[in-house]
Structure formats: C-alpha cells, structure tokens
Enzyme design. Structure first.
Site, PDB file in Angstrom:
ATOM      1  N   SER A 262       0.818  -1.206   0.000  1.00  9.29           N
ATOM      2  CA  SER A 262       0.000   0.000   0.000  1.00  9.29           C
ATOM      3  C   SER A 262       0.859   1.267   0.000  1.00  9.29           C
ATOM      4  CB  SER A 262      -0.941  -0.060   1.201  1.00  9.29           C
ATOM      5  OG  SER A 262      -2.066   0.707   0.952  1.00  9.29           O
ATOM      6  N   LYS A 266       4.199   2.057  -2.475  1.00 14.53           N
ATOM      7  CA  LYS A 266       4.603   3.259  -3.229  1.00 14.53           C
ATOM      8  C   LYS A 266       6.047   3.583  -2.834  1.00 14.53           C
ATOM      9  CE  LYS A 266       0.032   5.221  -1.919  1.00 14.53           C
ATOM     10  NZ  LYS A 266      -1.008   4.644  -2.706  1.00 14.53           N
ATOM     11  N   TRP A 353     -10.051   0.498  -5.124  1.00 16.70           N
ATOM     12  CA  TRP A 353      -9.508   1.841  -4.799  1.00 16.70           C
ATOM     13  C   TRP A 353      -8.082   1.989  -5.361  1.00 16.70           C
ATOM     14  CZ3 TRP A 353     -11.256   6.345  -3.835  1.00 16.70           C
ATOM     15  CH2 TRP A 353     -10.592   7.299  -3.065  1.00 16.70           C
ATOM     16  N   HIS A 403      -7.671  -5.672  -0.173  1.00 13.40           N
ATOM     17  CA  HIS A 403      -6.434  -4.940   0.074  1.00 13.40           C
ATOM     18  C   HIS A 403      -5.738  -5.531   1.305  1.00 13.40           C
ATOM     19  CE1 HIS A 403      -4.074  -1.262  -0.300  1.00 13.40           C
ATOM     20  NE2 HIS A 403      -4.199  -1.055   1.009  1.00 13.40           N
TER      21      HIS A 403
HETATM   22  C1  GTR Z   1      -5.415   4.320   1.593  1.00 13.82           C
HETATM   23  C2  GTR Z   1      -4.842   5.220   0.568  1.00 13.82           C
HETATM   24  C3  GTR Z   1      -4.031   4.419  -0.376  1.00 13.82           C
HETATM   25  C4  GTR Z   1      -3.134   3.418   0.319  1.00 13.82           C
HETATM   26  C5  GTR Z   1      -3.651   2.935   1.653  1.00 13.82           C
HETATM   27  C6  GTR Z   1      -2.666   2.395   2.662  1.00 13.82           C
HETATM   28  O1  GTR Z   1      -6.331   4.914   2.407  1.00 13.82           O
HETATM   29  O2  GTR Z   1      -5.866   5.896  -0.042  1.00 13.82           O
HETATM   30  O3  GTR Z   1      -3.324   5.239  -1.266  1.00 13.82           O
HETATM   31  O4  GTR Z   1      -1.866   3.893   0.417  1.00 13.82           O
HETATM   32  O5  GTR Z   1      -4.338   3.859   2.339  1.00 13.82           O
HETATM   33  O6  GTR Z   1      -1.501   2.701   2.699  1.00 13.82           O
HETATM   34  O7  GTR Z   1      -3.113   1.633   3.498  1.00 13.82           O
END
Ligand code: GTR
Length: 422
Positions: A262, A266, A353, A403
């Site tokens: 997540s 990045k 998402w 996720h």
């Molecule tokens: C979310 C965010 C994502 C992702 C995620 C995370 O809320 O919108 O870009 O990075 O968090 O890191 O858990």
C-alpha cells in the site's frame, strides 16, 4: 440542412480524435469516458528515440527520474548517515532455533535533534550470507511476530510507560502476523529485516518531527515545494538501512529485496528507483502514486490522495490535482526506473480503490524497458484471471480478495526471488 450536416461532421471528427487519443482505450474509465494518452517511455524530452540500454541510461532515465523527484515525491535536500549502531539483542534460538534474531538501533543526529530507527532482523540460522526481504511495518516491530523478545519502540512522543499504554502496546504483539509469513520466509532461506515506518517520519501531516527537520536549512520549518514528502523520507530511510545491511555479515547485500504494501508499496517503488543497490522490488497493492496509472482516474485519484494525505508527496504534486494529463510522466515510468532489476507488481481483485487494472497496465508498459535489456517483461497483454501469477523480469498477479498481504502473495514473492536469485 447544410448547417446540420456540418455540425454532425464536426462532432464526428471531435469524438474520433478523442477516442484515438488513448493508446489503451479499452481500459479507460467506462464511467466518465475519459481517454488518456500515456507519455512515451521510449522518446526522450528532446524527441530522441530510445532503443538501447545505453540510450535509456544516458538520455532518458535521468530526465524521468528527475521529473518524479521534483514534481511527485520530492528531492532529499541533504545527506545524513547514522552515527551510532547499538546492538540491542542477538539470539541464535529464535523461531525454535531455525532463525537468528537481531535488533539494532541506528542513531542519527544533527545539532540538537536525533532520530532512532530500531531494526528487527530474522536471519535463517545458517552459516551463509542470506538474501533478505527489507520491509517497513505499519504498527511496530512487535506486531510482526508474537515473540515476547521483540522490543517495543517508544518514540519521544509516546514514551510514557503507564500501565494503559503498555497494555495497548502489548495487545499489538503479533497482531499483524498474518501479513508476514515469517516461517515461510525463513524456511525458504531468506531473512526479514523490518522497522516501523513511523521511526523515520511519523505518518501525520506534521513536518516538525521525523527526519525532515534534521535536514532543514536555518529557519526552515517545512519542505520546499520540490522537497520530500513522507514517502520520499521513508524511501530515504530504506537506503540508510541498506547502508547498515551492507555491514551485516549474515546478509548478502547483493540480494536485498524491497517489499512494501500500500503506501509502503509506493515507498518501495520510489526507493528502488532511487537506490540501485536494491536488487529486486515488490509493490503490493500500491495503487495511486504507486504502480497504478494516474491518468486512468479510476479508484483513488491524485486529488483524493493529496487531500487525505497532504504530507505524502512533494507540494508540487498538488499542481496535478484534477490535472493528471499535464504530468510529463505516469506511473509505468516509475516501474521502468527499476529496470533491469526484477520488479513485482501485485494487485487484489476487490482492491478497486488501488485500480488493479491500472497497476497491471503500468507493469505491462514498463516491460518495454526490460525488452530493451533483452529480458522478458510481464509477458502478457491483458489483465490475467485471479490467482494466476506471471513471473518474467516483471512479475504480476491479481490475487483474489481484498487490500491486504496474504500467504499467497508471499508464496509468489519467494518463487519470484528464487527464480531470479538462484
Ligand atoms: C489508503 C490510501 C491508499 C493506500 C492505503 C494504505 O487509504 O488511499 O493510497 O496507500 O491507504 O496505505 O493503506
């Protein structure tokens, strides 16, 4: 009549032009019918066609890197190395004797300020240098494994040891075990090095704490517009841990694999693009600002991420809110910066998402650079069905589910690493 025909003709030409723009038209957002055109990976800013690794490295890679650095993640405005290493723990009987556990503090100081990064490492208990996965964790080293000997980190802000705080911290012990497949990693001959990302820069919109303030110029209180947001700071932290891993005799520094989930996926991509010492990079469900193509505007958009997490990127990135098409790069180019080192992009089917198809398309487009190096990129053109991994020099899978990081994901990463390292 003539007027009407003329009007239809103009309309036809306009619509034709619009759809011809997207070179990945089928995948454009079906809901708002936005078509997009990806910036070309293999044409330099001055119009030079890139067809060899030398041309890529001499003309194109640098200009793409510098664009990402100044406009998206932010440059690191100075240098700082750790001044002290404090070994806190070394135990040859971890995980029932099959692993060695080591915990160290890396201490950074500048003027009156300091930060401490507490690193937890499990090595396979063997007399050889092991390859290692290097990854940040979200909730503290003690959340990674239910091992009472893992030291709970106390930052200056949360160092209070009253009973309630202690209990909350203890409750997290092993709380994220399901995301780490630690036994699988060790049994496969890999180590795991991890630290809480908040050690480097606490994940909040506040630039007075964490590493940023140690590199401020006199009187500076926040990064300049092209300077580092938190992702760039976390990526910097990965490089500093790499400095330490290079001195660690139980690790093979030529086989350090960056992993991140997540926001930390990045981070892994940006750290891998920045520091060529990392020999493999894995981004799990990294989405917007990670592996996903921004121009698709599916799932999380640049405006969303900059609104909800204003501190993650350089201030300059906010210029692209609702304005993706004026970026001179897109995220396939970030993945390309990792070439020719193996890179893995993983998505999850319910993680809309993060735009799984956008993540896939970026990995596919980045494959062009791998081809130039004579390597097989991702090797497929269309989003594969769930749980069907592809392991070229660019790896990809779309895991069924949400996720998260699961055993299935780790199994693929281990297979991928074995393929490229052994
Ligand atoms: C979310 C965010 C994502 C992702 C995620 C995370 O809320 O919108 O870009 O990075 O968090 O890191 O858990």
């Amino acid at each position: 009549m003539v007027k009407k025909t003329l009007l239809s003709l103009i309309c036809f030409v306009f619509i034709f032009k619009l759809s011809a723009q997207g070179n990945i038209e089928n995948n454009a957002n079906k809901n708002d019918l936005i078509s997009y055109k990806l910036p070309k990976l293999l044409i330099s800013n001055s119009g030079k066609k890139i067809s060899t690794p030398r041309e890529w490295e001499n003309f194109r890679r640098g200009e793409i890197y510098s664009y990402f650095a100044n406009n998206i993640y932010g440059i690191v405005p100075g240098e700082l190395n750790f001044q002290e290493v404090e070994v806190l723990d070394f135990d040859k009987n971890a995980l029932g004797g099959k692993a060695i556990r080591k915990q160290v503090n890396l201490i950074f100081k500048k003027g009156k300020k300091s930060i401490v990064m507490t690193l937890l490492i499990y090595f396979p208990n063997k007399k050889i240098k092991s390859p290692v996965f290097l990854a940040y964790n979200f909730e503290g080293n003690h959340s990674v494994n239910d091992d009472p000997s893992i030291i709970i980190y106390r930052s200056k802000e949360n160092e209070s040891t009253n009973e309630k705080n202690e209990e909350t911290r203890e409750n997290k012990r092993g709380g994220r075990e399901s995301r780490w497949a630690l036994n699988k990693i060790i049994d496969s001959g890999y180590g795991l090095a991890t630290i809480d990302y908040n050690n480097v820069d606490p994940d909040k919109n506040d630039f007075s704490d964490g590493i940023h303030s140690l590199l401020y110029k006199f009187g500076q209180i926040k990064p300049a517009k092209n300077e580092w947001g938190s992702i760039s700071a976390w990526a910097w932290g990965m490089s500093r841990i790499m400095d330490y891993l290079e001195t660690e005799e139980l690790i093979d520094p030529k086989k350090v694999i960056l992993f991140g989930h997540s926001r930390l996926g990045k981070t892994a991509l940006w750290a891998g693009a920045t520091d060529l010492r990392f020999s493999m990079v894995i981004s799990n469900n990294s989405g917007c600002g990670g592996a996903a193509i921004s121009r698709r505007r599916i799932g999380e958009k640049i405006l969303d991420i900059n609104t909800n997490f204003p501190h993650w990127f350089a201030k300059n990135f906010h210029n692209f809110n609702e304005n993706e098409s004026s970026l001179k790069v897109d995220q396939h180019m970030l993945i390309a910066l990792i070439a020719p080192r193996p890179v893995y992009v993983a998505s999850a089917s319910e993680d809309t998402w993060a735009d799984p198809e956008g993540e896939f398309l970026a990995a596919k487009e980045a494959s062009l650079i791998y081809n130039i190096y004579g390597k097989k990129g991702i090797g497929i053109d269309k989003l594969p069905s769930t749980n069907t991994p592809f392991h070229g020099s660019v790896g990809y899978h779309l895991r069924e589910g949400k996720h998260d990081v699961t055993d299935f994901d780790w199994e693929q990463y281990i297979i991928f690493a074995n393929k490229h390292f052994r």
